[in-house]
Design an enzyme around this catalytic site. Structure first.
Site, mmCIF file in Angstrom:
data_model
loop_
_atom_site.group_PDB
_atom_site.id
_atom_site.type_symbol
_atom_site.label_atom_id
_atom_site.label_comp_id
_atom_site.label_asym_id
_atom_site.label_seq_id
_atom_site.Cartn_x
_atom_site.Cartn_y
_atom_site.Cartn_z
ATOM 1 N N GLU A 290 1.607 0.236 11.906
ATOM 2 C CA GLU A 290 1.462 -1.218 12.098
ATOM 3 C C GLU A 290 1.824 -1.639 13.523
ATOM 4 O OE1 GLU A 290 3.738 -2.945 8.829
ATOM 5 O OE2 GLU A 290 2.003 -2.714 7.509
ATOM 6 N N ASP A 369 2.109 -0.713 -0.648
ATOM 7 C CA ASP A 369 3.112 -1.538 0.024
ATOM 8 C C ASP A 369 3.770 -2.523 -0.940
ATOM 9 O OD1 ASP A 369 4.608 -2.679 1.964
ATOM 10 O OD2 ASP A 369 2.966 -3.592 3.072
ATOM 11 N N GLU A 397 8.802 -9.752 -1.205
ATOM 12 C CA GLU A 397 7.666 -10.057 -0.324
ATOM 13 C C GLU A 397 6.367 -10.316 -1.096
ATOM 14 O OE1 GLU A 397 6.825 -6.986 2.521
ATOM 15 O OE2 GLU A 397 4.972 -7.937 3.181
HETATM 16 C C1 GCV Z 1 8.825 -4.447 8.530
HETATM 17 C C2 GCV Z 1 4.805 -4.488 5.154
HETATM 18 C C3 GCV Z 1 5.414 -5.802 5.561
HETATM 19 C C4 GCV Z 1 5.911 -5.758 6.982
HETATM 20 C C5 GCV Z 1 6.919 -4.614 7.097
HETATM 21 C C6 GCV Z 1 6.196 -3.328 6.704
HETATM 22 C C7 GCV Z 1 7.120 -2.125 6.727
HETATM 23 O O1 GCV Z 1 3.629 -4.270 5.852
HETATM 24 O O2 GCV Z 1 4.475 -6.811 5.390
HETATM 25 O O3 GCV Z 1 6.510 -6.975 7.281
HETATM 26 O O4 GCV Z 1 7.427 -4.519 8.406
HETATM 27 O O5 GCV Z 1 5.714 -3.453 5.397
HETATM 28 O O6 GCV Z 1 7.580 -1.752 5.664
HETATM 29 O O7 GCV Z 1 7.363 -1.589 7.792
#
Ligand code: GCV
Length: 843
Positions: A290, A369, A397
């Site tokens: 990411e 995720d 989340e």
């Molecule tokens: C910390 C998901 C979340 C991100 C998070 C990522 C991760 O994509 O939306 O906010 O980033 O997981 O676990 O690294």
């Protein structure tokens, strides 16, 4: 022999305390079943903390009765200390963090011994004794021996240096503000108490994204203060590190993990950290993921990067938690073979056996995720020569962001109990991550906590998740019901009727949320490229993020089979793959994760997929409404403040579950063209749409995505006809007087008393006001309200679609129902519809 008795206990004056969570120690209203004089055999910091915690808890549980002075005692010590004191008694050898609680009754005195395999175990024993007492359990004959199932029991915080928290829903960081560690770390110590009380032994305090700044000398000084605040509770501090730190803050021209200068940089940095924090726990790494930098930029592997860090940490006994959350977020969505779910196994399985002994691969529970349901990550079965930890998310989340009640322990438990069948033998995930299955010395569970300044997790019942995480990491054999029962007794009440209701609500909450947000393995049908909160079903398609559900006119679900799909199923052991390869044997709740099927595909009970989608969304929303009734049944039996705090949250959830229900069912009705057998989807007979009302000032707009509003349209009290996503609306701030707009309908059905549900959009940036009138009169006190919630997304969206109910209103044919909306700030007082429902009294 030295028996230390400390009499003084000072209550720290802290704004945010562990008593806001489960360490409440409500007076039991009956005599305690243990002595209340507490003595320690040793002088270690943790032993003294244990004694202080016991005195504090006993004092409170006994309703403030003075602690005893006589011969009866609770005696604390390590195995060695107890053996020295009682040479004639056999004190067994205990492992690290293992404790014994034993009651003895002499002729003249009663004694409870808490014996620890190390100092921290004494503290864990003290908390265990208090936990039992707080639940009203008789401890006079205590005989308990416990040890943690796994050595690594960490929480990760995703806190940024500026004090914001990624995916946090409880306000700002307790650790950081404005680029620095906060001056007041009293809440950090309170957090450490909470963590220690359930056996959590380390806390990684910073976000895995953008972590470089945390290794600067100035920041490390502050981190050392955090470590100091947590140390009395045996909670060690860890840091997330940016793999590019040698370049970003170290001034090197590269961060290639195999470059000698880079290796030296890490060793020097690690030595600097340990000089400040001798018990530093280690590093967590998010790399090549990411947008975070990683070893791939130099053609290096995760093992190369992890081992460089591990070599630097090894002399100090520190560990590296290297995250397997590595995937390409620019995947080609048109490629039927592309599959994000494959990534972790494809990348890490070939590296098995290549990691240093102090590296642990940290894998999210599922391959995508933290969705409301996913299969277990196949990587747990794919690393037999590498230590592993399972990462779960306590902060919600994708599961309602603490605005929805979702108790996650049942989900985690299913993962822990899942048998990977590695080599055809029983290898449940709980034994793999405990290091047992493949004889690893390290392993464990990591919970992404997301605690903040607002009562830790924002919503009181959400704290059951933090509690459950610790309890499962300590003992994954506990059931989610047992944990819910324990938590409720300590937090809310020991009254069996209350415990029954709360436990039932907790246990029903994840299935309910799943059924109105993403059943059958569709994953959470939320806004993937935005807030991850409300529905936005197509947002996961046509982009590279890879959370695809592949819904089209003919069918839905992603084909991940070996025979015709992405081949993901082949990453499981043959025993497991055999089940998932065929749609006929795949469990219904994961069908669409593994298979693309027509809407008319029959599930195991003969119901079609499309009908199941309709039914489950209606059932789930009805269940959410029941939570309100359940909670109302507790009125007068629980703390009034807690009652009043939780009730509007559950009412909100019930309303938002309807938003979810309608969005998903409308969407699939249109896409599939197949009606709901029970005639509900797309038909709302008691609903009066705002766009069909007589409008004064209000303008009709198309909502994007269309399924986020009833009929795809809403009205907004602005002079615009379209809404630009995520751009603030016109600001009706101090300079311009806000216009008031109105929508009016003529009531045309049976006379009677009704609840009128008003569905409106509560946007950020201001507080719009609404009122309802019948024939020009305000019918009830709840007929005026403010749109003052803080909800995601700055344009009209299901994220902020909200329901207000005006109760018990008398209506007869010909009555004029009028809603007036007054914008506030950038909130345009937008309306979706009103719905006339059977009357109930307001609470
Ligand atoms: C910390 C998901 C979340 C991100 C998070 C990522 C991760 O994509 O939306 O906010 O980033 O997981 O676990 O690294």
């Amino acid at each position: 022999m030295c028996i230390m008795t400390v009499f003084i206990y000072a209550h720290p004056a802290v704004a945010q305390t562990a008593a806001q969570a489960w360490l409440k120690y409500h007076p039991l209203g009956k005599p305690l079943t243990v002595p209340t004089r507490v003595s320690t055999l040793g002088q270690s910091m943790l032993e003294q903390t244990a004694a202080l915690e016991l005195r504090r808890g006993l004092l409170s549980l006994s309703g403030g009765a003075p602690l005893e002075q006589g011969p009866n005692i609770i005696l604390l010590g390590t195995v060695q200390e107890m053996r020295a004191r009682q040479p004639k008694t056999t004190v067994p050898s205990l492992g690290p963090d293992e404790f014994l609680i034993t009651a003895r009754h002499g002729d003249l005195a009663r004694e409870i011994d808490i014996v620890g395999g190390n100092d921290r175990a004494i503290l864990y024993g003290a908390f265990a004794l208090l936990r039992n007492l707080a639940q009203g359990i008789d401890m006079s004959k205590a005989d308990i021996r416990e040890h943690p199932a796994m050595p690594v029991r960490w929480v990760d915080e995703w806190d940024n240096a500026d004090g914001s928290i990624e995916r946090g829903y409880a306000g700002r960081s307790i650790f950081f503000d404005n680029g620095h560690v906060r001056d007041d770390l009293a809440p950090v110590a309170e957090y450490a108490r909470l963590l220690a009380s359930v056996g959590i032994n380390a806390c990684n305090v910073n976000n895995v994204n953008n972590a470089a700044v945390f290794l600067t000398p100035q920041m490390l000084q502050g981190i050392a203060r955090i470590a100091e605040a947590m140390r009395p509770y045996g909670v060690r501090v860890a840091l997330s590190v940016d793999i590019a730190s040698p370049q970003k803050i170290g001034g090197l021209s590269t961060y290639d993990p195999l470059d000698p200068a880079v290796k030296t940089w890490w060793s020097t940095k690690v030595n600097e950290i340990y000089a400040l924090i001798p018990d530093f726990a280690g590093f967590t790494v998010k790399a090549d993921s990411e947008g975070q930098p990683g070893p791939a930029s130099f053609g290096r592997t995760p093992a190369d990067a992890a081992n460089t860090l591990a070599t630097a940490l090894a002399p100090h006994s520190g560990v590296v938690l290297y995250r397997a959350f590595v995937y390409n977020h620019h995947a080609d969505w048109r490629d039927p073979k592309a599959d994000r779910a494959r990534a972790a196994y494809d990348i890490f399985h070939p590296l098995d056996g290549k990691f240093a002994p102090n590296v642990i691969i940290q894998t999210k529970e599922g391959p995508i995720d933290f969705q409301v349901r996913e299969p277990v990550s196949p990587l747990f079965g794919g690393l037999t020569q590498t230590s592993q930890a399972m990462e779960v998310q306590i902060t919600q989340e994708y599961t309602g962001q603490q605005r929805h009640l979702v108790y996650l322990a049942p989900m985690w438990k299913q993962v822990l109990d899942f048998d990977m069948r590695v080599g055809g033998a029983s290898t449940p995930v709980r034994e793999i991550v405990a290091g047992k299955s493949f004889h690893r010395t390290l392993g464990g569970m990591i919970g992404v906590a997301g605690i903040g300044q607002q009562a830790w997790l924002g919503s009181p019942l959400a704290l059951a998740n933090l509690y459950a995480f610790g309890r499962l990491a300590w003992n994954p054999d506990l059931t989610p019901e047992q944990i819910a029962d324990e938590w409720t007794r300590q937090t809310i009440s020991n009254n069996p009727a209350v415990v029954r209701v709360v436990t039932k609500m907790l246990m029903q909450s994840w299935p309910a949320y799943e059924s109105y947000t993403g059943p059958l393995g569709l994953q959470t049908l939320t806004d993937i490229t935005g807030s991850h909160y409300g529905p936005n079903i197509e947002s996961s398609e046509n982009n590279g993020w890879g959370q695809w559900h592949r819904a089209n006119h003919n069918g839905l679900g992603m084909d991940r089979t070996v025979a015709t799909g992405t081949g993901y199923v082949g990453q499981y052991s043959p025993d497991v793959a055999k089940v998932y390869e065929s749609a006929a044997t795949t469990p219904d709740d994961l069908l669409l994760f593994f298979h693309h099927v027509p809407y008319t595909w029959k599930l195991h009970d003969g119901k079609t997929v499309i009908q199941y989608l309709y039914d489950s969304h209606y059932d789930g929303a009805a269940q959410a409404a029941h939570f309100v009734d359940d909670w109302e049944s507790l009125k007068g039996r629980i703390d009034p403040e807690l009652y009043a705090d939780m009730l509007p949250r559950l009412q909100y959830q019930a309303g938002h579950a309807i938003v979810w229900r309608d969005a998903v069912t409308q969407f699939f009705l249109k896409l599939s063209g197949i009606p709901d057998d029970r005639g509900r989807a797309g038909h709302y007979p008691n609903r009066l749409e705002a766009e069909t009302a007589r409008l004064t000032g209000y303008k009709v707009i198309e909502v994007n995505p269309w399924e986020d509003a009833s009929g795809g349209k809403a009205v907004t009290c602005h002079d615009t006809t379209s809404v630009v996503p995520d751009k603030p609306e016109k600001d009706y701030g101090a300079s311009a007087p806000a216009p008031t707009c109105a929508a009016e309908w003529t009531y045309n059905a049976q006379p009677g008393r009704f609840n009128i549900a008003v569905q409106y959009f509560d946007l950020q940036g201001g507080v719009a006001k609404f009122s309802l009138e019948i024939n020009g009169q305000t019918p009830t006190p709840d007929a005026s309200w403010s749109a003052d919630a803080t909800l995601p997304t700055s344009h009209l969206h299901a994220d902020n679609s909200t329901r207000h109910i005006v109760h018990n209103v008398g209506l007869k044919p010909g009555d004029k129902i009028r809603i007036e909306g007054t914008p506030g700030g950038t909130d345009p007082a937008a309306l979706d519809y009103i719905e006339i429902l059977p009357a109930t009294p307001s609470q």
